[in-house]
Design an enzyme around this catalytic site. Sequence first.
Site, short mmCIF file in Angstrom:
data_model
loop_
_atom_site.label_atom_id
_atom_site.label_comp_id
_atom_site.label_asym_id
_atom_site.label_seq_id
_atom_site.Cartn_x
_atom_site.Cartn_y
_atom_site.Cartn_z
N LYS A 2 -22.22 -33.07 -6.88
CA LYS A 2 -21.90 -33.43 -8.27
C LYS A 2 -20.40 -33.52 -8.50
O LYS A 2 -19.60 -32.99 -7.71
CB LYS A 2 -22.52 -32.38 -9.20
N TYR A 42 -32.04 -38.68 -14.28
CA TYR A 42 -32.51 -37.41 -14.85
C TYR A 42 -33.49 -37.64 -15.99
O TYR A 42 -33.63 -36.77 -16.87
CB TYR A 42 -31.31 -36.59 -15.31
N PHE A 50 -30.20 -29.59 -22.86
CA PHE A 50 -29.04 -29.74 -21.97
C PHE A 50 -28.84 -31.18 -21.48
O PHE A 50 -27.91 -31.46 -20.74
CB PHE A 50 -29.15 -28.79 -20.78
N ARG A 78 -33.66 -26.77 -0.53
CA ARG A 78 -33.62 -26.01 -1.79
C ARG A 78 -33.23 -24.55 -1.54
O ARG A 78 -32.54 -23.93 -2.34
CB ARG A 78 -34.95 -26.12 -2.53
N THR A 84 -30.86 -22.86 -9.45
CA THR A 84 -30.12 -23.76 -10.34
C THR A 84 -28.88 -23.07 -10.93
O THR A 84 -27.82 -23.67 -11.01
CB THR A 84 -31.04 -24.24 -11.49
N ARG A 95 -24.77 -23.32 -4.04
CA ARG A 95 -24.46 -23.15 -5.47
C ARG A 95 -23.73 -21.84 -5.73
O ARG A 95 -22.84 -21.78 -6.60
CB ARG A 95 -25.74 -23.25 -6.29
N ASN A 105 -23.08 -26.94 -11.36
CA ASN A 105 -23.72 -26.23 -10.24
C ASN A 105 -23.62 -26.95 -8.90
O ASN A 105 -24.45 -26.76 -8.01
CB ASN A 105 -25.17 -25.86 -10.59
N HIS A 108 -27.20 -31.25 -6.26
CA HIS A 108 -28.60 -31.48 -6.62
C HIS A 108 -29.40 -31.67 -5.33
O HIS A 108 -28.89 -32.21 -4.36
CB HIS A 108 -28.72 -32.74 -7.48
N GLU A 119 -35.54 -40.70 -5.04
CA GLU A 119 -34.11 -40.48 -5.23
C GLU A 119 -33.29 -41.15 -4.13
O GLU A 119 -32.19 -41.65 -4.39
CB GLU A 119 -33.83 -38.97 -5.34
P1 CMP Z 1 -30.25 -30.28 -10.98
O1 CMP Z 1 -30.88 -29.72 -9.79
O2 CMP Z 1 -29.28 -31.39 -10.81
O3 CMP Z 1 -31.40 -30.77 -11.99
C1 CMP Z 1 -31.22 -30.83 -13.39
C2 CMP Z 1 -29.94 -30.24 -13.85
O4 CMP Z 1 -29.83 -29.91 -15.22
C3 CMP Z 1 -29.75 -28.91 -13.15
O5 CMP Z 1 -29.49 -29.11 -11.78
C4 CMP Z 1 -28.62 -28.30 -13.97
O6 CMP Z 1 -27.34 -28.62 -13.50
C5 CMP Z 1 -28.79 -28.94 -15.34
N1 CMP Z 1 -29.08 -27.94 -16.34
C6 CMP Z 1 -28.28 -27.60 -17.35
N2 CMP Z 1 -28.83 -26.65 -18.11
C7 CMP Z 1 -30.02 -26.36 -17.57
C8 CMP Z 1 -31.06 -25.44 -17.90
N3 CMP Z 1 -30.98 -24.64 -18.94
N4 CMP Z 1 -32.14 -25.41 -17.10
C9 CMP Z 1 -32.24 -26.24 -16.03
N5 CMP Z 1 -31.29 -27.13 -15.68
C10 CMP Z 1 -30.18 -27.19 -16.43
#
Ligand code: CMP
Length: 131
Positions: A2, A42, A50, A78, A84, A95, A105, A108, A119
């Site tokens: 990211k 997304y 968010f 993962r 996350t 992360r 974070n 992805h 993807e």
């Molecule tokens: P990612 O794995 O890229 O998938 C969705 C993204 O939404 C996640 O990582 C986070 O960076 C972002 N995000 C922000 N706030 C939240 C939240 N409260 N719960 C889950 N994902 C979040």
Amino acid sequence: IKPDAVRKGYTESIFDKIQMEGFRIIARKDTLLTREQAEDFYGIHKGQPFFENLVNLMTSGPIVVAALEKSNAVELFRTLIGKTNPQEAAEGTIRRLYGETVSINAIHGSDSDENAQKEVRFFFSENEVSF
Ligand code: CMP
């Protein structure tokens, strides 16, 4: 990877770690998401509180996308990236090492084989990646 992690210069350290864990990089490129692309990528999170912030962050600078190969890749990747929220992610995960907050974070990873296919296709054409 990211925009936050790319901006901080973590790209090569992250790819080193990914390769040391036995993932093969089939294809990789630097790119920049348009707002429309980020909203599409997304799309599943549309309507979440968010979402707007996520799209803003994902379009804030270059990202690095990659198609990776390994047996049981989705689950193992993962595990390698961690939860996350970087503050909840296990020690040594990407992360935990390179992320800051649930929004910032660092990386992805696809959450299923089906989404991995989608993807990869989102970023790469058939002559770049075959599967
Ligand atoms: P990612 O794995 O890229 O998938 C969705 C993204 O939404 C996640 O990582 C986070 O960076 C972002 N995000 C922000 N706030 C939240 C939240 N409260 N719960 C889950 N994902 C979040």
